[in-house]
Design a protein around this motif. Structure first.
Motif, mmCIF file in Angstrom:
data_model
loop_
_atom_site.group_PDB
_atom_site.id
_atom_site.type_symbol
_atom_site.label_atom_id
_atom_site.label_comp_id
_atom_site.label_asym_id
_atom_site.label_seq_id
_atom_site.Cartn_x
_atom_site.Cartn_y
_atom_site.Cartn_z
ATOM 1 N N ALA A 1 23.773 0.830 17.109
ATOM 2 C CA ALA A 1 22.917 0.982 15.939
ATOM 3 C C ALA A 1 22.831 -0.305 15.131
ATOM 4 N N ARG A 2 21.630 -0.596 14.679
ATOM 5 C CA ARG A 2 21.429 -1.541 13.581
ATOM 6 C C ARG A 2 20.933 -0.689 12.419
ATOM 7 N N THR A 3 21.764 -0.542 11.402
ATOM 8 C CA THR A 3 21.493 0.406 10.330
ATOM 9 C C THR A 3 20.721 -0.269 9.195
ATOM 10 N N LEU B 1 17.347 0.785 16.189
ATOM 11 C CA LEU B 1 17.147 0.597 14.757
ATOM 12 C C LEU B 1 17.164 1.964 14.081
ATOM 13 N N VAL B 2 18.078 2.134 13.142
ATOM 14 C CA VAL B 2 18.217 3.385 12.402
ATOM 15 C C VAL B 2 17.676 3.137 11.002
ATOM 16 N N LEU B 3 16.532 3.718 10.706
ATOM 17 C CA LEU B 3 15.779 3.396 9.491
ATOM 18 C C LEU B 3 15.856 4.550 8.511
ATOM 19 N N VAL C 1 24.195 5.263 19.502
ATOM 20 C CA VAL C 1 23.279 6.365 19.227
ATOM 21 C C VAL C 1 22.628 6.747 20.554
ATOM 22 N N VAL C 2 22.734 8.027 20.903
ATOM 23 C CA VAL C 2 22.203 8.537 22.165
ATOM 24 C C VAL C 2 21.085 9.520 21.822
ATOM 25 N N LEU C 3 19.887 9.285 22.369
ATOM 26 C CA LEU C 3 18.711 10.066 21.993
ATOM 27 C C LEU C 3 17.956 10.535 23.229
ATOM 28 N N SER D 1 15.440 14.393 24.582
ATOM 29 C CA SER D 1 14.628 15.527 24.143
ATOM 30 C C SER D 1 15.420 16.539 23.320
ATOM 31 N N ASP D 2 16.740 16.527 23.430
ATOM 32 C CA ASP D 2 17.577 17.452 22.659
ATOM 33 C C ASP D 2 17.862 16.956 21.249
ATOM 34 N N GLY D 3 17.663 15.671 20.994
ATOM 35 C CA GLY D 3 17.947 15.122 19.680
ATOM 36 C C GLY D 3 18.776 13.857 19.766
ATOM 37 N N ALA D 4 19.670 13.681 18.789
ATOM 38 C CA ALA D 4 20.448 12.444 18.700
ATOM 39 C C ALA D 4 21.894 12.750 18.368
ATOM 40 N N VAL D 5 22.811 12.035 19.015
ATOM 41 C CA VAL D 5 24.233 12.112 18.692
ATOM 42 C C VAL D 5 24.764 10.701 18.479
ATOM 43 N N VAL D 6 25.887 10.635 17.781
ATOM 44 C CA VAL D 6 26.462 9.350 17.385
ATOM 45 C C VAL D 6 27.891 9.266 17.900
#
Length: 206
Positions: free
Chosen positions: A43-45, A69-71, A152-154, A156-161
């Motif tokens: 992640a780049r937050t 990129l986490v915006l 960060v893993v993304l 179709s189910d969403g995102a986990v950290v």
């Protein structure tokens, strides 16, 4: 480490979530701009000013290949932090994906561009470009705290950290879990029941 992130993306968010002892998940509905896409990376937050995307431009200028990129803004709002032109720049920098806790716009063009993007909203309303924010500070998205460098893993189910220091450990656990799921799927296809395989019957019929 690039190969590790590629493997995390292939294994998928659900497997990684379980393998990590139910790693933090982004617990809000996300729009997957590019259906079927998968991505993972450090992640780049980014914390923007409210309704402002000045720091998105700054983050794209600093972005390294393979990053996610986490915006974010102080409060999630249906304001487009990213459109076609910013996404084009991000793809050109080699960014792996965008996680936008706000809106995106130019949906058709974003899909044609092919950069994996997950967003809370799709809206026309554009952002201002006046308020300095921060890059590299911890942010919160959907109840998950994300720190610079966390995986960060993304999909179709969403995102986990996954915390940066746990990536190798979690990857090993996910690798071990995947073949077990293949074996279990074969048993289920042959007529077995998870009610028995997982010892659930005794919990109900004790």
């Amino acid at each position: 480490m690039t190969d590790a992130f590629a493997e995390l993306a292939r294994l998928g968010s659900a497997t990684v979530h379980e393998a990590a002892g139910r790693a933090p998940l982004v617990d809000v509905p996300l729009i997957q701009v590019l259906p079927g896409s998968r991505a993972a990376g450090p992640a780049r937050t980014v914390r923007c000013g409210q309704g402002d995307n000045l720091m998105v431009h700054a983050a794209v200028a600093e972005a390294l290949p393979g990053e996610v990129l986490v915006l974010t803004m102080p409060e999630p709002a249906a304001v487009a932090l990213v459109g076609e032109l910013l996404a084009t720049q991000a793809k050109g920098r080699g960014v792996a994906a965008l996680l936008v806790d706000a809106a995106v716009r130019d949906l058709h063009e974003l899909r044609e561009l092919g950069l994996p993007i997950w967003a809370r909203y799709v809206r026309v309303r554009g952002a201002e470009k006046a308020v300095p924010g921060t890059i590299g500070e911890p942010v919160e998205v959907g109840g998950a705290t994300i720190r610079q460098g966390d995986a960060v893993v993304l999909d179709s189910d969403g995102a986990v950290v996954v915390a940066a220091g746990r990536v190798e450990e979690v990857l090993e656990a996910a690798r071990a879990r995947a073949p077990r799921e293949v074996e279990k799927r074969a048993k289920l296809e042959a007529g077995a029941l998870s009610y028995d395989l997982d010892g659930l019957r005794r919990l109900v019929e004790k």
